[in-house]
Write a protein that holds these residues in place. Structure first.
Motif, short mmCIF file in Angstrom:
data_model
loop_
_atom_site.label_atom_id
_atom_site.label_comp_id
_atom_site.label_asym_id
_atom_site.label_seq_id
_atom_site.Cartn_x
_atom_site.Cartn_y
_atom_site.Cartn_z
N ASN A 22 4.68 18.11 -5.53
CA ASN A 22 5.99 17.69 -6.01
C ASN A 22 6.53 16.44 -5.33
N TYR A 23 5.70 15.83 -4.53
CA TYR A 23 6.14 14.61 -3.85
C TYR A 23 4.99 13.62 -3.87
N ALA A 48 -0.53 9.11 -2.88
CA ALA A 48 -0.72 10.41 -2.24
C ALA A 48 0.06 11.46 -3.00
N ALA A 49 -0.38 12.69 -2.85
CA ALA A 49 0.32 13.82 -3.46
C ALA A 49 0.51 14.89 -2.40
N SER A 50 1.65 15.55 -2.48
CA SER A 50 1.97 16.55 -1.46
C SER A 50 2.84 17.63 -2.05
N ARG A 88 9.79 12.03 -6.52
CA ARG A 88 9.69 13.49 -6.51
C ARG A 88 9.53 13.99 -7.93
N SER A 89 9.10 15.24 -8.04
CA SER A 89 8.70 15.74 -9.35
C SER A 89 9.87 15.96 -10.30
N PRO A 130 10.34 17.05 6.07
CA PRO A 130 8.89 17.27 5.96
C PRO A 130 8.19 16.35 4.98
N ASP A 131 8.92 15.73 4.08
CA ASP A 131 8.26 14.85 3.11
C ASP A 131 7.90 13.49 3.69
N THR A 132 8.50 13.16 4.79
CA THR A 132 8.29 11.82 5.35
C THR A 132 7.23 11.85 6.42
N GLN A 133 6.33 10.90 6.35
CA GLN A 133 5.33 10.74 7.40
C GLN A 133 5.36 9.29 7.89
N TYR A 134 5.51 9.15 9.18
CA TYR A 134 5.43 7.83 9.80
C TYR A 134 4.07 7.72 10.47
#
Lengths: 111, 116
Positions: free
Chosen positions: A31-32, A91-93, A51-52, B102-106
């Protein structure tokens, strides 16, 4: 697990033209969807994400579209400039979990 | 803000030795850190997810006894490549997710490992 495919692997465009990079994903729970730009020998930098619950997002010359039904999303760069030349990764997460990256697209903008 | 550092940036070692790579979040706390491996002109391959205070979760095909990960604090995770061999030569990149985001990655700047 998630499988992300990215096309094309290389892309050359004339300065001022548009560039489009496409990605597909396999896990409907994802969804991200961030996009990263990586210059040679440097760390990936986030350039845009979606986002989805959103179908399209735009930030100046960069836009991303998402089709949840088809499980694909695309990066659009308009009015390309030489400094846009880099490798781009999608990327997908699933929120809070691991990012699975596409195979990358090497973009060259020809002055 | 949101800076992630890695140390060393480049290391050359002899085959059979162990190498430790540090990943630090300098101005934020990171509950979760990730370790990636990147071969030349290839994508980032997720190796493992590291959660502070618990064991790392390894991706399929990654040898946990060879790639030891420790996440002892909210700002530091380490990757130790044990008994390194030439095929372990690669670019190792870490990333950190701020606690509560949690969606962010550095991403860190990466560590280039060359095993002779």
């Amino acid at each position: 697990g998630e499988n992300v495919e990215q096309h094309p692997s290389t892309l050359s465009v004339q300065e001022g033209d548009s560039a489009v990079i496409k990605c597909t994903y396999s896990d409907s729970a994802s969804n991200y969807f961030p996009w990263y730009k990586q210059e040679l020998g440097k760390r990936p930098q986030l350039i845009i994400d979606i986002r989805s619950n959103v179908g399209e997002k735009k930030d100046q010359r960069i836009a991303v579209t998402l089709n949840k039904t088809a499980k694909h999303f695309s990066l659009h760069i308009t009015e390309t400039q030489p400094e846009d030349s880099a490798v781009y990764f999608c990327a997908a997460s699933y929120t809070g979990n691991q990012f699975y990256f596409g195979t990358g697209t090497s973009l060259t903008v020809i002055p | 803000g949101a800076v992630v550092s890695q140390h060393p940036s480049w290391v050359i070692c002899k085959s059979g030795t162990s190498v430790k790579i540090e990943c630090r979040s300098l101005d934020f706390q990171a509950t979760t850190m990730f370790w990636y491996r990147q071969f030349p002109k290839q994508s980032l391959m997720l190796m493992a997810t590291s959660n502070e205070g618990s064991k790392a979760t390894y991706e399929q095909g990654v040898e946990k006894d060879k790639f030891l990960i420790n996440h002892a604090s909210l700002t530091l995770s380490t990757l130790t490549v044990t008994s390194a061999h030439p095929e372990d030569s690669s670019f190792y990149i870490c990333s950190a997710s701020p606690s509560g985001d949690p969606d962010t990655q550095y991403f860190g700047p990466g560590t280039r490992l060359t095993v002779l």
